[in-house]
Write an enzyme that holds these catalytic residues in place. Sequence first.
Site, PDB file in Angstrom:
ATOM      1  N   ASP A   1      48.044  21.897  74.356  1.00 10.82           N
ATOM      2  CA  ASP A   1      47.774  20.839  73.380  1.00 10.82           C
ATOM      3  C   ASP A   1      47.564  19.515  74.107  1.00 10.82           C
ATOM      4  O   ASP A   1      46.446  19.089  74.340  1.00 10.82           O
ATOM      5  CB  ASP A   1      48.907  20.747  72.363  1.00 10.82           C
TER       6      ASP A   1
ATOM      7  N   ASP B   1      56.541  24.306  68.795  1.00  8.59           N
ATOM      8  CA  ASP B   1      55.901  23.261  69.586  1.00  8.59           C
ATOM      9  C   ASP B   1      56.999  22.514  70.332  1.00  8.59           C
ATOM     10  O   ASP B   1      57.875  21.907  69.716  1.00  8.59           O
ATOM     11  CB  ASP B   1      55.116  22.301  68.690  1.00  8.59           C
TER      12      ASP B   1
ATOM     13  N   GLU C   1      46.311  23.666  61.494  1.00  6.47           N
ATOM     14  CA  GLU C   1      47.507  22.979  60.992  1.00  6.47           C
ATOM     15  C   GLU C   1      47.092  21.670  60.326  1.00  6.47           C
ATOM     16  O   GLU C   1      47.787  20.659  60.438  1.00  6.47           O
ATOM     17  CB  GLU C   1      48.500  22.729  62.125  1.00  6.47           C
TER      18      GLU C   1
ATOM     19  N   LYS D   1      42.034  19.245  68.913  1.00  4.23           N
ATOM     20  CA  LYS D   1      42.207  18.096  68.030  1.00  4.23           C
ATOM     21  C   LYS D   1      41.021  17.165  68.209  1.00  4.23           C
ATOM     22  O   LYS D   1      40.689  16.810  69.342  1.00  4.23           O
ATOM     23  CB  LYS D   1      43.510  17.347  68.352  1.00  4.23           C
TER      24      LYS D   1
ATOM     25  N   LYS E   1      55.112  26.194  61.976  1.00  5.35           N
ATOM     26  CA  LYS E   1      55.349  25.740  63.349  1.00  5.35           C
ATOM     27  C   LYS E   1      56.623  24.909  63.363  1.00  5.35           C
ATOM     28  O   LYS E   1      56.760  23.981  62.566  1.00  5.35           O
ATOM     29  CB  LYS E   1      54.166  24.919  63.866  1.00  5.35           C
TER      30      LYS E   1
END
Length: 381
Positions: A247, A196, A325, A271, A165
Site C-alpha cells: 500500500d 492492515d 474498500e 489508490k 479489514k
Amino acid sequence: MTTIDRIDTLILDIPTIRGHVLSMATMRTQTAVLVRIRFSDGSEGLGEGTTIGGLSYGPESPESIRSAIDTYLAPALTGRAADDVNGAIQLMDHVARGNRIAKTAVEIALWDGLGKRLGVSVAQLFGGAVHARLPVAWTLASGSSDTDIAEAEAMIAAGRHDIFKLKIGKRTVAEDVAHVARIKAALGDAASIRVDVNQTWTLADARRGLPALQDAGCELVEQPVAARYLNAMAELTRAHEIAVMADEALNGPEDALAVATRGAADVFAVKIAQSGGLKRAAEVVAIGQAAGLGLYGGTMLETGLSTAAALQLFSTVERLDWGTELFGPLLLTADILAQPIIYRDFHVEVPQGPGIGATLDPDKIEFYRRDRTTRVAAAGA
C-alpha cells in the site's frame, strides 16, 4: 478552444461516525480539499484531494494540498486548453515535485470537466466500464474487539459488507493476533477478514505475525513493514502463504514497477490519490496486471466526490480479485453529494452520468467548509 478559466479550492472538515483507530493516529474528523475548475465555455469540473490523519500518514496535509494548488498548480494551468488533460498532468509534474494528492484533486476536476463537455463518463474516457458495481470492504477500527464484532454483524445483517479489514499495529503482535482471531471466530465463514498494519511491524514482528494471522483465518496482510523495506516485503511474500499487499509502498508507477520486480507483494492496493491521479493509477493497475499480481481498489477515506472518481477508474479494470474498500463516505457523519453513492448487496455501485457522475450538495458544503474565503486563481490575475 475551451480554456481553464479559474480554479477554486476550499477545505471541508467532516466528523467521522466513530473514532477510526490507526496505528499512527485516531481519526475523529476527515478533512478534504475540494477543487472546482471553471472553464471558458461555462462548464466546470470537480475534484478532491484527501489524506489520512494529517502528516502522521504521509508528506501531504490538507493545508499543504491547498497551498500547492493555489500557489503552484493553478497559476500554471490557468488559460491552458481545457481538453488537454495529459498536457496538464505533464505540466503539473514539471512545476511541482511530489504533491501527488494535490495533483490528483486537480486532475479529477479536469477529467470531470472533459467528460461533462463530451457527455460521457470518466470511465468511458478510460476505455469504458466493464462493471456496474464492485465488492466493497468495511474497515473495523474502533480498537475494541466487542465493538468490532457487533459492527461487523450489523453490516452483514444489513447486506452492506461481508469483507472486513482490521486496523492493527498499536498493540503487541500477540494482542493483535488475538484480536483478529476473536473477530474471525465470531463471524466465521460469513465474512472475509484482512488486516492492515500500516507499516508498524519490524521484520521480526512480521515473521511471527503472518503465520499466526493465517492460522487465525486472516486472508491478507496489508503493508506489514515500512514501505522502504522492499527486501523485507519480498521475504514475507515468498515465505508465507497468506497474501501480502503493498500500500504505502506504491506511490505511482515507478514504485509499482520496483515492487513487482522485487516480488515484494502478492497484491497491489491501488489508490488514485497515492498514485498521483487517475492516469497514474491506471498505470499502476497495468503494471500489476502485467506482473500477474492481485488488485485491490484502495481508499484514502475520501468523501463521495473522490470515491466517485475512483469508481469510474476501477469500473474499467477487468479483474479486481480482492475487491475494493471504497467506503469513505459511509465513515462520515454527512454525505456531501446531492445524490449519494449507493451501497447495497455487499457492493458499491458505480455512479452514472457524465464526468465522475457526482454533484455537490451546496448546503453541506457551506456547513462543513473550514472558512468562508475561497481562494481563486483567475485568468490574468
